[in-house]
Design an enzyme around this catalytic site. Structure first.
Site, short mmCIF file in Angstrom:
data_model
loop_
_atom_site.label_atom_id
_atom_site.label_comp_id
_atom_site.label_asym_id
_atom_site.label_seq_id
_atom_site.Cartn_x
_atom_site.Cartn_y
_atom_site.Cartn_z
N ARG A 442 -1.97 -8.10 -23.25
CA ARG A 442 -2.53 -9.34 -22.72
C ARG A 442 -3.82 -9.75 -23.41
NH1 ARG A 442 -1.44 -8.26 -16.31
NH2 ARG A 442 0.77 -8.75 -16.47
N HIS A 548 -7.25 -9.66 -13.69
CA HIS A 548 -7.30 -8.32 -13.09
C HIS A 548 -8.67 -7.69 -13.35
CE1 HIS A 548 -5.02 -4.90 -11.41
NE2 HIS A 548 -5.88 -4.16 -12.08
N ARG A 587 -5.24 -3.77 -18.48
CA ARG A 587 -4.15 -3.35 -17.61
C ARG A 587 -2.81 -3.85 -18.16
NH1 ARG A 587 -0.63 -5.97 -14.26
NH2 ARG A 587 -2.18 -7.23 -13.18
P1 FAD Z 1 -4.36 -6.68 -2.78
O1 FAD Z 1 -2.91 -6.88 -2.83
O2 FAD Z 1 -5.22 -7.77 -3.30
O3 FAD Z 1 -4.71 -6.37 -1.27
C1 FAD Z 1 -6.03 -6.16 -0.84
C2 FAD Z 1 -6.12 -6.67 0.60
O4 FAD Z 1 -7.37 -6.25 1.17
C3 FAD Z 1 -6.10 -8.19 0.65
O5 FAD Z 1 -5.13 -8.62 1.57
C4 FAD Z 1 -7.52 -8.54 1.11
O6 FAD Z 1 -7.60 -9.71 1.86
C5 FAD Z 1 -7.90 -7.33 1.94
N1 FAD Z 1 -9.34 -7.14 2.10
C6 FAD Z 1 -10.30 -7.33 1.16
N2 FAD Z 1 -11.52 -7.08 1.68
C7 FAD Z 1 -11.31 -6.72 2.98
C8 FAD Z 1 -12.19 -6.36 4.05
N3 FAD Z 1 -13.52 -6.33 3.89
N4 FAD Z 1 -11.65 -6.07 5.26
C9 FAD Z 1 -10.30 -6.12 5.45
N5 FAD Z 1 -9.43 -6.49 4.48
C10 FAD Z 1 -9.93 -6.78 3.25
N6 FAD Z 1 0.81 -6.50 -11.23
C11 FAD Z 1 1.97 -5.94 -11.67
O7 FAD Z 1 2.05 -4.73 -11.84
N7 FAD Z 1 3.06 -6.72 -11.90
C12 FAD Z 1 3.03 -8.06 -11.74
O8 FAD Z 1 4.04 -8.73 -11.94
C13 FAD Z 1 1.81 -8.68 -11.32
N8 FAD Z 1 1.71 -10.02 -11.19
C14 FAD Z 1 0.56 -10.56 -10.69
C15 FAD Z 1 0.46 -11.93 -10.49
C16 FAD Z 1 -0.69 -12.49 -9.96
C17 FAD Z 1 -0.77 -13.98 -9.79
C18 FAD Z 1 -1.78 -11.66 -9.62
C19 FAD Z 1 -3.04 -12.24 -9.05
C20 FAD Z 1 -1.71 -10.30 -9.83
C21 FAD Z 1 -0.55 -9.74 -10.36
N9 FAD Z 1 -0.45 -8.38 -10.56
C22 FAD Z 1 0.71 -7.83 -11.03
C23 FAD Z 1 -1.54 -7.49 -10.16
C24 FAD Z 1 -1.23 -6.87 -8.80
O9 FAD Z 1 -0.55 -7.81 -7.99
C25 FAD Z 1 -2.48 -6.41 -8.07
O10 FAD Z 1 -3.32 -5.71 -8.91
C26 FAD Z 1 -2.10 -5.50 -6.92
O11 FAD Z 1 -1.11 -6.13 -6.14
C27 FAD Z 1 -3.30 -5.17 -6.07
O12 FAD Z 1 -2.84 -4.55 -4.90
P2 FAD Z 1 -3.90 -4.06 -3.84
O13 FAD Z 1 -3.14 -3.68 -2.63
O14 FAD Z 1 -4.81 -3.10 -4.44
O15 FAD Z 1 -4.78 -5.36 -3.54
#
Ligand code: FAD
Length: 620
Positions: A442, A548, A587
């Site tokens: 990327r 990311h 990433r």
């Molecule tokens: P998140 O899914 O962001 O979840 C974190 C949660 O914590 C959120 O719901 C948030 O609201 C909550 N939160 C935050 N602060 C607090 C707080 N203080 N109190 C309570 N709740 C809180 N990765 C891949 O491997 N393949 C893909 O195809 C891919 N496509 C992507 C497309 C897009 C448009 C994006 C933005 C990312 C993509 N990624 C992809 C990256 C991947 O989706 C993310 O890195 C990953 O899903 C993060 O997961 P997570 O559970 O760590 O965080």
């Protein structure tokens, strides 16, 4: 009659009226229905002589949102959504909640649903259009709402074995896993919906050495370097992260990826397809659900179903604000919603709060050039977990490593998933030429794009790709893809100069010839499985956008949080994008989903074991 009473009666009558109108559209219009309609119209007219039923349309994230309202010059009595195709779990929340809020407050200026801005705005636009079509002034309904009286928050104490903070992919996975291990789990989520950035992931989940790869012959030694083995996956992840990642974490990611795929299958989320992962020299790690369904929505929906089936409580609109530490051990968090200040006591806490790709202040403190960039991230990606952990002495790694994704629609931050390129799409500049290996890492593609004339490019694909990848169709439906029956027509339709159109036709013909011969003679792209010969042809205008945040909380291979002295902080686990060290300086596409499943499982199992016995799980 009070406005509320009148409004309720008219609302009921309005629904009956609409139902009656629908009935009349049926071929057999009978006299009884006609009489019923006349009666309802008369009743409606008696209550509000000017109230009429009106339709309007707004542009949602995935096509038109059509509303039908019943209103007069002063009141909106009813709002029904007649047509929408908004993202499940994001826009669908606005579809469920916003109409009621607008009717209750008799105002379009109610707050949109946080995290579902596009759908909220589409509903409001549609209502404005409907009002205007009836000759009513929408401005009457644009008055600011009186500030709500300040709520005296009550204190409440809750208890659980394992508290999971954040209901994205990592949090939901950890919660399911901890519950499978017998823990009483509570999940808190600050947004009005679950899913976070995870719900936006479209491309796929990388994994190596899986049963599916074996079935497809991708582990056959005769493939040599092209094999999708764990060792190749480790090497690719580390190399593409510019040798900056923590090798122990990379190894944990790769070695547990196949089991993670099996586990997802066991909870009702199987994968059926494997495609090349960007930058990995054509090696196929990218697991996708059937028909190219967007992977994030697919997993969040299925994980949420398991959460509901297992009876795990998820408190929405509840934000964690600080970690509670007693005698050097994390024993819970402070949290809040609109009405409560919570003290949540837990034997173990999993931080799964995601990255900080929507916190421009924090990102620009590492790279000022990002202050005005677009982001693909949801608005809740503000790095809360990282800051809460730092406040109690946790260490962080690689915070300055922020990834730009090369295919982002600049008007709205929408990501054109890498899976389009994995399935054969190419990138051309405004001179109609390719300028990079489209499936390079990327950062490589993004940097190459930034050097092109005009600062933007086009991702180009054909109808055959659309037929095999449902998410590509969405860009057409949303109006972001320009089409042409021939390469020349497409070149003209996207506004290329005459000379660039000629270049573009030559580029496409050369690409198809290279695919036929199995060698990208211009830019050395390794995966040449699909030509682009099936009309019509499509192009989407794109440029790089923030995607990311590779850095975050320092963890070990057991998902335990490490402090600045290098010691484990007892009782605190972290998983997903809130952590750092797995992706190094870049990433790999598909690795974040693998990260949240692998480390979400480890964090969940270890948190459950720690909560029960004060030790870690034997094997996560
Ligand atoms: P998140 O899914 O962001 O979840 C974190 C949660 O914590 C959120 O719901 C948030 O609201 C909550 N939160 C935050 N602060 C607090 C707080 N203080 N109190 C309570 N709740 C809180 N990765 C891949 O491997 N393949 C893909 O195809 C891919 N496509 C992507 C497309 C897009 C448009 C994006 C933005 C990312 C993509 N990624 C992809 C990256 C991947 O989706 C993310 O890195 C990953 O899903 C993060 O997961 P997570 O559970 O760590 O965080």
């Amino acid at each position: 009659m009070t406005h509320e009473k009148k409004h309720r009666i008219i609302g009921i009558i309005g629904v009956l009226f609409l139902a009656t109108v629908l009935l009349l559209n049926v071929v057999l219009v009978n006299n009884a229905a006609k009489r019923e309609l006349a009666r309802k119209e008369a009743e409606l007219a008696a209550l509000s002589p000017d109230a009429v039923s009106l339709k309007g349309t707004g542009k949602g994230i995935d096509g038109d949102v059509v509303v039908q309202i019943i209103a007069d010059a002063e009141h909106i009595y009813d709002v029904q959504i007649l047509q929408q195709n908004e993202t499940q779990g994001i826009g669908s929340v606005a579809v469920e909640q916003l109409p009621g809020e607008i009717v209750k407050n008799n105002s379009i200026l109610v707050d949109g649903i946080t995290g579902a801005t596009v759908t909220s705005n589409a509903i409001k636009t549609a209502i404005r259009e409907a009002l205007a079509s009836g000759g009513f002034d929408p401005a009457v309904f644009e008055v600011e709402l009186a500030a709500a009286a300040p709520v005296e928050k009550t204190d409440e104490t809750l208890e659980c074995d394992v508290l999971v903070v954040g209901a994205g992919g990592a949090g939901l996975t950890a919660a399911v896993r901890a519950n499978q291990e017998g823990a009483d789990v509570l999940v808190i989520e600050k947004m009005p919906m679950v899913g976070g950035n995870s719900n936006r992931a479209e491309g796929g989940m990388n994994a190596a050495g899986t049963k599916l790869e074996e079935e497809l012959g991708l582990l056959d030694p005769s493939l040599g370097e092209l094999q999708s083995t764990v060792e190749n996956y480790i090497a690719d992840t580390y190399r593409l992260g510019h040798d900056l990642a923590n090798m122990d974490l990379v190894r944990t990611l790769a070695e547990n990826s196949s089991e993670a795929i099996d586990w997802l299958g066991s909870i009702g989320a199987p994968f059926t397809d494997v495609e090349p992962t960007g930058g990995c020299k054509g090696r196929k790690y990218l697991h996708q659900p059937e028909g190219g369904e967007p992977v994030g929505e697919y997993l969040v929906t299925r994980l949420s179903k398991v959460i509901a089936d297992q009876g795990i409580e998820v408190m929405l609109n509840t934000k964690a604000t600080e970690l509670i530490v007693e005698d050097g051990q994390v024993v819970g968090v402070k949290a809040e919603d609109k009405e409560h200040n919570y003290t949540i006591r837990a034997n173990a806490v999993v931080l799964a709060t995601g990255g900080f790709g929507a916190n421009f202040e924090l990102m620009s403190s590492y790279d000022p050039s990002l202050a005005n960039a677009v982001t693909t991230n949801h608005s809740g990606a503000t790095g809360d977990g990282i800051m809460m952990a730092q406040a109690i002495g946790a260490d962080t790694v690689d915070m300055e490593q922020i990834q730009l994704h090369p295919t982002v629609i600049q008007e709205n931050g929408l990501l054109v998933s890498e899976s389009l390129r994995s399935k054969g799409a190419i990138i051309v500049n405004t001179e109609g030429k390719r300028f990079v290996n489209d499936l390079a890492a990327r950062d490589v593609v993004s940097q190459a794009e930034l050097k092109q004339p005009d600062g933007y490019c086009y991702i180009v694909f054909d109808q055959a790709l659309v037929d095999g990848l449902s998410l590509a169709q969405k860009f057409i439906d949303r109006g972001f893809a320009i089409s042409g029956a021939t390469y020349e027509e497409l070149g003209k339709n996207i506004g290329l100069s005459d000379e660039a159109v000629k270049n573009f036709v030559a580029t496409m013909e050369k690409w198809n010839e290279d695919v036929k011969n199995g060698e990208d003679t211009e830019w050395g792209r390794e995966s040449l499985d699909y030509d682009l010969t099936t009309a019509p042809f499509y192009a989407i205008k794109i440029a790089p956008g923030i995607h990311h945040t590779m850095g975050g909380i320092k963890i070990d291979t057991e998902a335990q949080v490490i402090d600045t002295d290098g010691n484990v902080i007892p009782g605190l686990f972290a998983a997903g994008e809130t952590t750092g060290g797995i992706h190094g300086g870049n990433r790999v596409g598909g690795n974040a989903v693998c990260d949240f499943v692998v480390f979400g499982r480890i964090a969940g199992a270890n948190a459950a074991a720690f909560a029960a016995e004060g030790v870690l799980a034997a094997a996560a």
